[in-house]
Design a protein around this motif. Structure first.
Motif, mmCIF file in Angstrom:
data_model
loop_
_atom_site.group_PDB
_atom_site.id
_atom_site.type_symbol
_atom_site.label_atom_id
_atom_site.label_comp_id
_atom_site.label_asym_id
_atom_site.label_seq_id
_atom_site.Cartn_x
_atom_site.Cartn_y
_atom_site.Cartn_z
ATOM 1 N N GLY A 186 -20.912 5.424 41.263
ATOM 2 C CA GLY A 186 -22.101 6.417 41.397
ATOM 3 C C GLY A 186 -21.985 7.547 40.250
ATOM 4 O O GLY A 186 -22.790 8.276 40.086
ATOM 5 N N HIS A 187 -20.894 7.424 39.537
ATOM 6 C CA HIS A 187 -20.705 8.290 38.525
ATOM 7 C C HIS A 187 -21.814 8.438 37.466
ATOM 8 O O HIS A 187 -22.350 7.114 37.040
ATOM 9 C CB HIS A 187 -19.397 7.898 37.506
ATOM 10 N N PRO A 188 -22.308 9.335 36.993
ATOM 11 C CA PRO A 188 -23.661 9.396 35.944
ATOM 12 C C PRO A 188 -23.408 8.658 34.687
ATOM 13 O O PRO A 188 -24.261 7.954 34.176
ATOM 14 C CB PRO A 188 -23.702 10.781 35.639
ATOM 15 N N LEU A 189 -22.031 8.492 34.034
ATOM 16 C CA LEU A 189 -22.002 7.730 32.982
ATOM 17 C C LEU A 189 -22.378 6.265 33.096
ATOM 18 O O LEU A 189 -22.259 5.416 31.999
ATOM 19 C CB LEU A 189 -20.558 7.883 32.546
ATOM 20 N N LEU A 190 -22.238 5.701 34.412
ATOM 21 C CA LEU A 190 -22.160 4.384 34.516
ATOM 22 C C LEU A 190 -23.678 3.872 34.258
ATOM 23 O O LEU A 190 -24.066 2.698 33.852
ATOM 24 C CB LEU A 190 -21.901 4.112 36.169
ATOM 25 N N LYS A 191 -24.431 4.618 34.129
ATOM 26 C CA LYS A 191 -26.143 4.450 33.802
ATOM 27 C C LYS A 191 -26.488 4.569 32.341
ATOM 28 O O LYS A 191 -27.379 4.344 31.689
ATOM 29 C CB LYS A 191 -26.964 5.319 34.877
ATOM 30 N N ALA A 192 -25.332 5.355 31.490
ATOM 31 C CA ALA A 192 -25.448 5.312 30.226
ATOM 32 C C ALA A 192 -25.898 4.093 29.357
ATOM 33 O O ALA A 192 -25.188 3.147 29.756
ATOM 34 C CB ALA A 192 -24.388 6.127 29.625
ATOM 35 N N LYS A 193 -26.708 4.303 28.393
ATOM 36 C CA LYS A 193 -26.959 3.224 27.460
ATOM 37 C C LYS A 193 -26.000 3.365 26.307
ATOM 38 O O LYS A 193 -26.105 4.577 25.611
ATOM 39 C CB LYS A 193 -28.554 3.188 27.144
ATOM 40 N N ASN A 194 -25.345 2.384 25.661
ATOM 41 C CA ASN A 194 -24.754 2.341 24.537
ATOM 42 C C ASN A 194 -23.516 3.484 24.386
ATOM 43 O O ASN A 194 -23.570 4.499 23.494
ATOM 44 C CB ASN A 194 -25.670 2.359 23.275
ATOM 45 N N GLN A 196 -20.485 5.915 24.029
ATOM 46 C CA GLN A 196 -19.599 5.917 22.942
ATOM 47 C C GLN A 196 -18.307 6.814 22.986
ATOM 48 O O GLN A 196 -18.577 7.509 23.975
ATOM 49 C CB GLN A 196 -20.398 6.467 21.584
ATOM 50 N N LEU A 197 -17.380 6.599 22.232
ATOM 51 C CA LEU A 197 -16.295 7.464 22.481
ATOM 52 C C LEU A 197 -16.696 9.165 22.585
ATOM 53 O O LEU A 197 -15.950 9.754 23.334
ATOM 54 C CB LEU A 197 -15.309 7.260 21.594
ATOM 55 N N ARG A 198 -17.431 9.314 21.517
ATOM 56 C CA ARG A 198 -17.898 10.943 21.617
ATOM 57 C C ARG A 198 -18.520 11.199 22.936
ATOM 58 O O ARG A 198 -18.388 12.355 23.209
ATOM 59 C CB ARG A 198 -18.607 11.140 20.420
ATOM 60 N N ASP A 199 -18.982 10.260 23.571
ATOM 61 C CA ASP A 199 -19.672 10.773 24.794
ATOM 62 C C ASP A 199 -18.654 10.852 25.953
ATOM 63 O O ASP A 199 -19.096 11.621 26.976
ATOM 64 C CB ASP A 199 -20.780 9.481 25.372
ATOM 65 N N ILE A 200 -17.437 10.369 25.889
ATOM 66 C CA ILE A 200 -16.604 10.573 26.975
ATOM 67 C C ILE A 200 -15.226 11.752 26.467
ATOM 68 O O ILE A 200 -14.545 11.794 27.400
ATOM 69 C CB ILE A 200 -16.067 9.164 27.571
ATOM 70 N N ALA A 201 -15.189 11.907 25.309
ATOM 71 C CA ALA A 201 -14.129 12.711 24.720
ATOM 72 C C ALA A 201 -13.994 14.103 25.536
ATOM 73 O O ALA A 201 -12.829 14.546 25.848
ATOM 74 C CB ALA A 201 -14.095 12.939 23.364
ATOM 75 N N ILE A 274 -17.872 0.591 28.362
ATOM 76 C CA ILE A 274 -17.665 0.884 27.067
ATOM 77 C C ILE A 274 -16.236 0.319 26.801
ATOM 78 O O ILE A 274 -15.167 0.262 27.502
ATOM 79 C CB ILE A 274 -17.310 2.472 26.771
ATOM 80 N N GLU A 275 -15.846 -0.286 25.475
ATOM 81 C CA GLU A 275 -15.012 -1.151 24.978
ATOM 82 C C GLU A 275 -14.116 -0.025 24.441
ATOM 83 O O GLU A 275 -14.405 0.329 23.265
ATOM 84 C CB GLU A 275 -15.315 -2.312 24.293
ATOM 85 N N LEU A 276 -12.880 0.054 24.928
ATOM 86 C CA LEU A 276 -12.237 1.072 24.359
ATOM 87 C C LEU A 276 -11.197 0.518 23.156
ATOM 88 O O LEU A 276 -10.342 -0.697 23.644
ATOM 89 C CB LEU A 276 -11.140 1.644 25.341
ATOM 90 N N PRO A 277 -10.919 1.137 22.116
ATOM 91 C CA PRO A 277 -10.217 0.460 21.233
ATOM 92 C C PRO A 277 -8.644 0.802 21.515
ATOM 93 O O PRO A 277 -7.845 1.539 20.459
ATOM 94 C CB PRO A 277 -10.530 1.106 19.604
ATOM 95 N N CYS A 278 -8.124 0.526 22.536
ATOM 96 C CA CYS A 278 -6.731 1.123 22.986
ATOM 97 C C CYS A 278 -6.135 0.026 23.902
ATOM 98 O O CYS A 278 -6.879 -0.622 24.717
ATOM 99 C CB CYS A 278 -7.188 2.339 24.043
#
Length: 312
Positions: A186-194, A196-201, A274-278
């Motif tokens: 139920g986390h809000p970011l699960l519904k986010a479209k596209n 990006q890393l900047r959205d989660i930093a 989101i695919e993390l480059p990690c």
């Protein structure tokens, strides 16, 4: 010092002397070590003196308050543990073969193969040898390596850290560890479209402690993207704490994909889209060169290799 590879035969090296080395390493006191072995202190001192004369080196520093192994002593203690472990394993092998495959196998694993690979391998092994006792230690690679080198594990699944020496070890690569971000259901970011890393930093995070490999890789990921590393962070690797922290907040956590998929299947956490480059370095099967595995350990190792080929 005698350089003959079979020097111990001519020297009549006693099992009692090997036991004494281990007791001295653990007790760091000749009196307590001799008591542990039900010997007199003079007898223990003589056996140690005979061994040092035989090797031509000092094995222990005699200090005002006890004893400390020298570099020669540490080497001899390590090999004494391995020799006694091997003798014990030989007896268990004979008993196991006589009674149908049984005995004890002790292995170590890091988290990802411990969740994704090992349960299947153990299940497969127990189907063939239900009497076989399997002990599993799940820890960081450096901790497991120390136990492996001290003869307490038959083999381990993990990494050889860069600061550790691979001398005397064999390594068989199995797979690597791509990482992902996980959150509560139920986390809000699960519904986010596209996403990006900047959205989660700038989000709150639960991360491994500073100094750990995964923490370093995670922070490097943000820096390479030209972003500030997360500052609202709780440092822990304790899964029993991570789960309630995520479930009670909007924090994110980074973990290996195989581990995250396991928790997602349990309905505990969700993987962010989101695919993390990690990713972590590859891991594999690590054994001590020359260590002879028991029939039970060989069977479990065979199952590990089979399952690894199927899932990696």
């Amino acid at each position: 010092m005698d350089t003959n590879p079979n020097w111990f035969l001519r020297a009549r090296l006693k099992t009692r002397q090997l036991l004494l080395l281990i007791a001295l390493d653990e007790q760091r006191n000749i009196h307590r070590a001799s008591e542990e072995l039900h010997m007199t202190q003079p007898a223990a001192s003589k056996q140690l003196k005979d061994l040092e004369e035989m090797l031509g080196v000092q094995l222990f520093e005699r200090l005002p308050r006890g004893m400390e192994p020298t570099i020669y002593g540490e080497t001899m203690i390590r090999h004494a543990r391995m020799a006694l472990t091997s003798l014990s394993a030989a007896h268990e092998d004979i008993v196991a073969i006589k009674a149908g495959l049984s005995g004890q196998v002790d292995i170590g694993t890091i988290m990802t193969p411990g969740i994704a690979l090992l349960p299947q391998a153990i299940t497969r092994t127990k189907q063939q040898a239900p009497k076989l006792r399997i002990g599993v230690e799940m820890e960081q690679s450096n901790v497991l390596l120390e136990q492996l080198q001290r003869g307490r594990l038959d083999f381990m699944i993990g990494r050889i850290p860069e600061r550790e020496s691979a001398e005397g070890l064999s390594y068989e690569e199995l797979g690597d560890e791509p990482a992902c971000a996980v959150v509560r259901a139920g986390h809000p970011l699960l519904k986010a479209k596209n996403l990006q890393l900047r959205d989660i930093a700038s989000q709150p995070w639960v991360l491994p402690p500073q100094g750990s490999i995964l923490r370093a890789r995670c922070e490097l990921m943000f820096r390479r993207a030209g972003l500030e590393v997360p500052v609202n962070v709780v440092d822990t690797t304790a899964v029993l704490l991570i789960k309630p922290l995520l479930q009670q907040t909007d924090a994110l956590n980074v973990m290996p994909i195989a581990v995250a998929q396991y928790y997602e299947a349990q309905g505990v956490l969700n993987i962010l889209p989101i695919e993390l480059p990690c990713r972590m370095d590859a891991y594999g099967i690590i054994m001590v060169d020359g260590h002879i595995l028991s029939p039970g350990a060989q069977l479990l190792l065979k199952s590990v290799r089979e399952v690894a080929r199927e899932i990696y």
